[in-house]
Structure formats: C-alpha cells, structure tokens
Design an enzyme around this catalytic site. Structure first.
Site, short mmCIF file in Angstrom:
data_model
loop_
_atom_site.label_atom_id
_atom_site.label_comp_id
_atom_site.label_asym_id
_atom_site.label_seq_id
_atom_site.Cartn_x
_atom_site.Cartn_y
_atom_site.Cartn_z
N LYS A 86 0.81 -1.21 0.00
CA LYS A 86 0.00 0.00 0.00
C LYS A 86 0.84 1.26 0.00
CE LYS A 86 -4.49 -1.31 1.88
NZ LYS A 86 -5.52 -0.94 2.87
N LYS B 71 -6.35 -9.23 -7.13
CA LYS B 71 -7.58 -9.26 -6.36
C LYS B 71 -8.61 -8.28 -6.94
CE LYS B 71 -8.94 -8.54 -1.50
NZ LYS B 71 -8.49 -8.40 -0.12
N LYS C 227 -12.02 -2.34 -5.30
CA LYS C 227 -12.70 -1.10 -5.60
C LYS C 227 -11.71 -0.01 -5.95
CE LYS C 227 -13.74 -1.71 -0.73
NZ LYS C 227 -14.76 -1.94 0.25
#
Ligand code: TRP
Length: 335
Positions: free
Chosen positions: A111, A194, A197
């Site tokens: 991230k 994956k 969103k």
C-alpha cells in the site's frame, strides 16, 4: 458460543469480492456465533479520504452489509469510530508491537508503494488497530480474506506479548476463519490480481450496485482464454481467469469448482458466461434494491448504527478499562 469479530473498509463502493469474500461468510456465521461486525472508518483514513465521501461510503457499506443479510437484532453492526475503545486499545498496542514486526507486514509494503516516506504513520500501525478491534471484545474467531492472515498472526503476537509482559492471561488466541470458496475473487481483467474497488478500471469488478445490463457487459468482456472449460480442477491451475470465473460460479451456487466443471466441462466461455450472468443478476438485484431502500431512510439507518455502537461499547469498555489498569494507568475516568 464463540465470539466473532470482523471489519470491512468503507472506501469506495462494494464489490462482488466483498460479498463473496467477506459479507456472505458473515451472514453464514450468524447461525452459531455471537457476531460483532464493524465498518472500519478509522482504518479508512490511513490513506486520504474526502470527508463527505467517507461519510457517505460508511453509511453505504453499513446498508450493504444489512442488505446482504446481517441481522442487527441478533448481532451487532456499528461504525468503528463511534466506539472509543478501539483507538484507546490501539494506542496500548502501538507500545506492545515491535517495529521489527510491523516491518515484515507485506500489506504495508504494497500500500505504501515506492514513496514510503510519504505514507501516513497510521498506515504503518494499521495492523495494531486491527488487533485492537478484535481484542477489545475478546473475540476468538475472525473471518477474513487470505490477504489478512499475516495481520491476524500479528494480533496473536501482540496478545502473547501483552500477556507475557504484564504476567496475565488476558487476551485470548484468535483463530482465523478463512473460507475456501470465494475467499479470493480476482479482477475480471487480470486473474492474478484481487478484485478491488481501487482498481482504476470499472470493468475489472462487479459492483453490488451494478444493474443487469452492466453485469452482462462486464462478464461478456471478462478476460478468458480460447480453450473450453476443462473437466478437472487441476487443469485450471495455469488459467487464472478461467479459474476465477469458475470460482465465482461455485461460490454463488454454494458448490465447489469440481461440481461446476462436472456440469460445464467442454463448454466454451460463451454459454458459461451467460449462465454466470444470470446467476449474478438473480443474486445481486435483491441486494441492490434493499441497499437503496435502507439508504432512503438515513434516520432509521443511523438509529440502528447508534444502537449497535452502544451495545459494542458495553462489551469493549470493561475489557479496555481492564487493559488500562493492567498497564498501570490510575484510571480515574468515569466509564
Ligand atoms: N483489514 C481488514 C481488511 O482490509 C479490515 C479489518 C479491520 C478487519 N479491522 C478488522 C477484519 C478486524 C477483521 C477483524 O479486510
């Protein structure tokens, strides 16, 4: 009954991945567990969130969870920031977890990306807050996707170190509940990523709010390969996109990839995609309309969430008060 805790991020719309990977499993656990479910807005702000959008998305995610079948009469649903105990225990855990442990967290590395220096310190201690979410309730079973397994191991390390350092047996061991089918729903454009969103391409995911035409188009355009469906699951090993669609089909029919292949082996993707689209539309349309109904009465929705927060705090406050006493705080706060 064992206590279940789980959380879901409110950032930016909910996908088929959230439904099959998380919320559907929450719904199933309700029959034989005491469940506490949480929309984790504190975790959300570890990366930048527009305030108005965060507010809206938190309510939307709560509505989606309810629309999928979480029962707020028998279990607890609330917004993380409405129960102070999470942040209070997280601070103690920031002082228990070691930098070396956090440095091993692969999600932080993913991230934070290349520009680690400008990641928030909240993103770095994200797993400590997640540990606090669970331990504030002495929850022992935690349904999560496979990508959260490392965070649960960290939560157990924190509990053990706390117990050891303070000479108590206070925080229990947590058992991950990682359900095999549907635990990993992948992108429709790249079967090795994956479904998310945050993917820039809307074509990569099915949103729980997509209408029938949108679902049909996205499935028709979903990446596949030119071969027909095989008869053995092993033959899907090097075909991530095919494996993903078969996995979604299996999860939606509560079966497994082997039975899906039994039924569809030898078929090309055309007919299989049509069957999958029909299945998706049948399952998701009622969720979308119930979500909209719940969102149309925000007063009722916020009342429900306020009551969830009160019931959650009634469990967490005594546990966190005791943790504070154990570390040596004088504890003059009225609870
Ligand atoms: N980190 C989890 C995710 O991104 C969400 C989460 C926050 C969570 N707190 C939790 C999940 C506690 C389980 C238990 O999916």
């Amino acid at each position: 009954m064992q206590r279940v805790f789980s959380g879901i991020q409110p950032s930016g719309g909910s996908t088929l991945g959230n439904y099959l990977g998380a919320i559907r499993n929450w719904v199933k656990l309700q029959d034989d567990h005491d469940c506490i479910f949480c929309v984790v807005d504190l975790h959300a702000i570890t990366t930048w969130q527009d305030p108005a959008a965060l507010r809206q998305q938190s309510l939307e995610m709560a509505a989606v969870v309810l629309a999928c079948g979480v029962d707020p009469a028998r279990h607890i649903l609330f917004l993380q920031s409405t129960v102070r105990a999470h942040a209070q225990l997280a601070w103690i855990f920031n002082c228990v977890a070691r930098l070396g442990w956090l440095n091993r967290m692969t999600q932080f590395k993913d991230k934070a990306g290349k520009d680690r220096e400008s990641a928030s310190s909240g993103l770095y201690v994200y797993p400590n807050l997640m540990a606090a979410d669970i331990h504030a309730y002495h929850a022992t079973r935690v349904p999560v996707g496979d990508d959260q397994r490392q965070h649960l191991e960290l939560a157990n390390d924190i509990a053990q170190k706390f117990n050891h350092d303070y000479g108590v047996d206070f925080f229990p061991n947590i058992e991950p509940v990682i359900l095999a089918t549907g635990a990993r729903v992948m992108s429709l454009r790249d079967g090795t990523k994956k479904m998310s969103k945050s993917d820039p391409s809307d074509q990569s995911r099915i949103n729980l709010s997509d209408d029938a035409d949108t679902i049909a188009l996205k499935i028709r355009r979903a990446k596949t390969d030119p071969m027909p469906l095989p008869s053995e699951v092993e033959e899907l090993a090097d075909r991530p996109e095919a494996r993903n669609l078969v996995g979604i089909y299996a999860a939606l029919t509560d079966s497994d990839p082997a039975s899906v292949l039994n039924e569809h082996a030898g078929q090309g993707f055309g007919p299989f995609k049509n069957a999958l689209t029909e299945l998706l539309v049948t399952k998701l349309a009622p969720i979308a309309s119930e979500t909209n109904r719940l969102l149309s009465d925000q007063g009722a929705l916020t009342d429900l969430l306020r009551s969830g927060a009160e019931r959650a705090a009634a469990i967490a406050d005594p546990i966190v008060n005791e943790a504070e006493r154990l570390v040596g705080f004088v504890g003059l706060r009225k609870s």
